[in-house]
Design an enzyme around this catalytic site. Structure first.
Site, PDB file in Angstrom:
ATOM      1  N   LYS A 107      71.576  73.999  52.262  1.00  0.00           N
ATOM      2  CA  LYS A 107      72.691  73.459  51.411  1.00  0.00           C
ATOM      3  C   LYS A 107      72.592  72.124  50.500  1.00  0.00           C
ATOM      4  O   LYS A 107      71.612  71.390  50.858  1.00  0.00           O
ATOM      5  CB  LYS A 107      73.652  72.668  52.504  1.00  0.00           C
ATOM      6  N   HIS A 109      74.814  70.228  48.713  1.00  0.00           N
ATOM      7  CA  HIS A 109      75.793  69.211  48.691  1.00  0.00           C
ATOM      8  C   HIS A 109      76.030  69.018  50.303  1.00  0.00           C
ATOM      9  O   HIS A 109      75.465  69.287  51.058  1.00  0.00           O
ATOM     10  CB  HIS A 109      76.984  69.835  48.006  1.00  0.00           C
TER      11      HIS A 109
END
Ligand code: OMP
Length: 218
Positions: A107, A109
């Site tokens: 991921k 963010h």
């Protein structure tokens, strides 16, 4: 060679058969080997079954004397295993061990990265379902190393006691390559002992098929 079983190991084998997790028949494995039995941990699929499974893993960890700073469950199947085992260690053995798992997709963010849960620091105990030829566990070792961490051991439900890449068993190879212990709730030899002690006609026939397979790949 007969092998001894602790009461909780007998209970675990009975439970795996009752839940349809340990099945007999004909199964093609990831390694391409055709096996007369298969252990599908994904079939421990109710709340009660999972809670019980966590207690078996916790008992095996305590019995083996394995120490862990973090319990790590590799995605996907290791994730619920790490969660229920961490809970069982806290509830039944007064050991409050942090746990973590990985995402398959990193991921970019939010919290970022591909590790969720506790930071990977100290001795990491990897929890997984089965080792056959050792391919899956090697991938997990790479993942741990990529995250700058060190594995201190592996706990699995069933050691199929098969050859790895060479003449040694897959587990011996993993133990010597990475210098860490690999322990299991039960081994195939213990499953065979259980079948031969407890079972009627059909189960004995399964046991014979499993022995023949073991002679070939063990
Ligand atoms: P290796 O990577 O050959 O060690 O195989 C281990 C993996 O095979 C496990 O993580 C499972 O995904 C799968 N497997 C089982 O779940 N149960 C079995 O009884 C046998 C296998 C297998 O395919 O060897």
């Amino acid at each position: 060679m007969a092998t001894t079983l602790q009461p909780y190991q007998r209970d675990f084998i009975a439970f795996a058969i009752e839940q349809g997790v340990l099945k007999f028949g004909q199964f093609t494995l990831k390694s391409g080997r055709v096996s007369p039995y298969f252990f599908n941990a994904g079939l421990f699929q109710t709340g009660r079954a999972l809670a019980k499974l966590g207690r078996f893993y916790a008992q095996a960890i305590v019995d083996s004397g394995l120490e862990a700073d973090v319990l790590f469950g590799p995605a996907y199947k290791g994730i619920p295993l790490a969660a229920v085992t961490a809970a069982a260690l806290a509830d039944h053995h007064d050991r409050d061990i942090p746990y973590a798992f990985n995402r398959k997709e990193a991921k970019s963010h939010g919290e970022g990265g591909n590790i969720v849960g506790a930071p990977l620091a100290g001795d990491i105990l990897i929890i997984d379902d089965v080792i056959t030829a050792g391919t899956a566990i090697r991938e997990v070792m790479r993942l741990i190393e990529q995250n700058g961490a060190r594995a201190g051991g592996v706990i699995i439900a069933l050691d199929r006691q098969e050859r790895g890449q060479g003449e040694q068993s897959a587990i011996q190879e993993v133990q010597s390559q990475y210098g860490m212990p690999v322990v299991s709730i039960v081994t195939l030899e213990q499953v065979l002992t259980y079948l031969e002690e407890h079972a009627g006609g059909e189960m004995l026939a399964y046991a014979e098929a499993v022995r023949a397979y073991r002679d070939r790949y063990g």
